[in-house]
Design a protein around this motif. Structure first.
Motif, PDB file in Angstrom:
ATOM      1  N   SER A 100       2.043 -44.270   6.261  1.00 18.89           N
ATOM      2  CA  SER A 100       2.311 -44.610   4.865  1.00 18.89           C
ATOM      3  C   SER A 100       3.796 -44.887   4.631  1.00 18.89           C
ATOM      4  O   SER A 100       4.154 -45.694   3.767  1.00 18.89           O
ATOM      5  N   TRP A 101       4.664 -44.243   5.399  1.00 19.90           N
ATOM      6  CA  TRP A 101       6.096 -44.502   5.261  1.00 19.90           C
ATOM      7  C   TRP A 101       6.447 -45.906   5.745  1.00 19.90           C
ATOM      8  O   TRP A 101       7.226 -46.615   5.091  1.00 19.90           O
ATOM      9  N   ALA A 150      13.714 -44.579   8.364  1.00 23.14           N
ATOM     10  CA  ALA A 150      14.530 -43.391   8.636  1.00 23.14           C
ATOM     11  C   ALA A 150      15.316 -42.966   7.393  1.00 23.14           C
ATOM     12  O   ALA A 150      15.447 -41.775   7.109  1.00 23.14           O
ATOM     13  N   ALA A 151      15.815 -43.939   6.639  1.00 20.68           N
ATOM     14  CA  ALA A 151      16.553 -43.623   5.417  1.00 20.68           C
ATOM     15  C   ALA A 151      15.638 -42.989   4.374  1.00 20.68           C
ATOM     16  O   ALA A 151      16.020 -42.018   3.703  1.00 20.68           O
ATOM     17  N   LEU A 152      14.428 -43.524   4.233  1.00 17.28           N
ATOM     18  CA  LEU A 152      13.474 -42.946   3.282  1.00 17.28           C
ATOM     19  C   LEU A 152      13.119 -41.511   3.675  1.00 17.28           C
ATOM     20  O   LEU A 152      13.044 -40.617   2.823  1.00 17.28           O
ATOM     21  N   LEU A 164      13.425 -34.650   8.462  1.00 17.52           N
ATOM     22  CA  LEU A 164      14.650 -35.043   9.144  1.00 17.52           C
ATOM     23  C   LEU A 164      14.390 -35.229  10.634  1.00 17.52           C
ATOM     24  O   LEU A 164      14.978 -36.109  11.268  1.00 17.52           O
ATOM     25  N   ARG A 165      13.509 -34.405  11.196  1.00 13.26           N
ATOM     26  CA  ARG A 165      13.114 -34.588  12.608  1.00 13.26           C
ATOM     27  C   ARG A 165      12.409 -35.911  12.802  1.00 13.26           C
ATOM     28  O   ARG A 165      12.632 -36.626  13.796  1.00 13.26           O
ATOM     29  N   ALA A 166      11.553 -36.269  11.837  1.00 15.67           N
ATOM     30  CA  ALA A 166      10.868 -37.553  11.910  1.00 15.67           C
ATOM     31  C   ALA A 166      11.865 -38.703  11.811  1.00 15.67           C
ATOM     32  O   ALA A 166      11.763 -39.704  12.539  1.00 15.67           O
ATOM     33  N   ALA A 167      12.856 -38.569  10.921  1.00 13.15           N
ATOM     34  CA  ALA A 167      13.883 -39.603  10.787  1.00 13.15           C
ATOM     35  C   ALA A 167      14.638 -39.773  12.102  1.00 13.15           C
ATOM     36  O   ALA A 167      14.947 -40.903  12.527  1.00 13.15           O
TER      37      ALA A 167
END
Length: 261
Positions: A100-101, A150-152, A164-167
């Motif tokens: 979804s991101w 990554a910014a979202l 933040l780990r996902a980013a």
């Protein structure tokens, strides 16, 4: 060279707009399903976005009679084609459900594409007639699209630390593409203009953007610099926006890359 039959151009233009709108709506469906925890439906909608975006890519190619990467609308419309495979890769190899991101990033790009002029009469200028053209642009589309995600995620991490780990995982996937884009651009510039580097404003901002993410990747390894991670990610994305949009779209900026306007 005639782009399309005179009577066929309005039909193709209508098709391009229709496919763009359909891809946008499906992207929003994917986002809504993801927020509603209907993950399977979100993935199906994103798969549909990919199919529609592929048809849009073909329609743009027919209309331009060249690989459709030469203007901002082309590039923005191509984003969903790389976002869907990225979602699969991150789920399969990193255990991150970010469909979804990535669909949200696709929706932003498609809104941008709808706001850009059609430029149906666009032709591939001599500087773009290079074997580096498609791989260079595709690499940057992948990189900038993923850096948007990554910014979202970074913004969302203020309320959920795990994002933040996902980013971080998204940045690590995007950075090699950004590196290839910078490297291939230099080789392309040497072939087209006789030099690897010209200190053109877009080249400078591309290098600055790359350096910011390189600093982030080094800083992220050390717990002592944990507080730097969010500012660096957001600063890097601000540089992406300037490199990709501001430099190309603001008037009165002289650039060797002005053909992308």
């Amino acid at each position: 060279m005639v782009l399309v039959e005179k009577g066929g151009a309005p039909v193709m233009i209508t098709l391009v707009y229709s496919l763009t709108i359909l891809a946008l709506l499906l992207s929003l469906v994917s986002v809504a399903c993801g927020w509603g925890k209907r993950l399977a439906d979100s993935r199906r909608a994103m798969a549909a976005v990919w199919v529609v975006s592929l048809l849009l890519f073909v329609a743009d190619w027919v209309l331009a009679q060249a690989p459709p990467f030469g203007n901002m609308r082309h590039v923005l419309a191509f984003f969903p084609l790389v976002m869907a495979p990225a979602a699969f890769y991150l789920r399969r190899y990193h255990g991150l459900e970010l469909t979804s991101w990535l669909a949200g990033a696709s929706a932003l790009a498609l809104v941008g594409a709808l706001c850009m002029p059609m430029q149906a009469a666009w032709r591939q200028m001599p500087a773009l007639q290079s074997p580096w053209f498609a791989p260079h642009v595709i690499a940057y589309v992948v990189a900038y699209g993923l850096m948007t995600v990554a910014a979202l995620l970074t913004l969302a991490s203020f309320s959920c630390e795990s994002r933040l780990r996902a980013a971080d995982a998204v940045v690590r996937l995007a950075f090699p593409f950004m590196t290839f884009g910078l490297w291939s651009g230099a080789l392309w510039a040497d072939a087209a203009w006789g030099g690897y580097w010209a200190w053109d404003i877009k080249e400078v901002w591309s290098l600055l953007t790359w350096c910011l993410y390189l600093i982030y990747l080094h800083v992220a390894r050390y717990p002592a610099f944990a507080s730097w991670r969010r500012p660096l990610l957001l600063l890097g994305f601000a540089a992406v926006v300037i490199t990709f949009l501001v430099v190309n779209l603001l008037p009165h900026i002289e650039s060797l890359h002005s053909y992308a306007r």
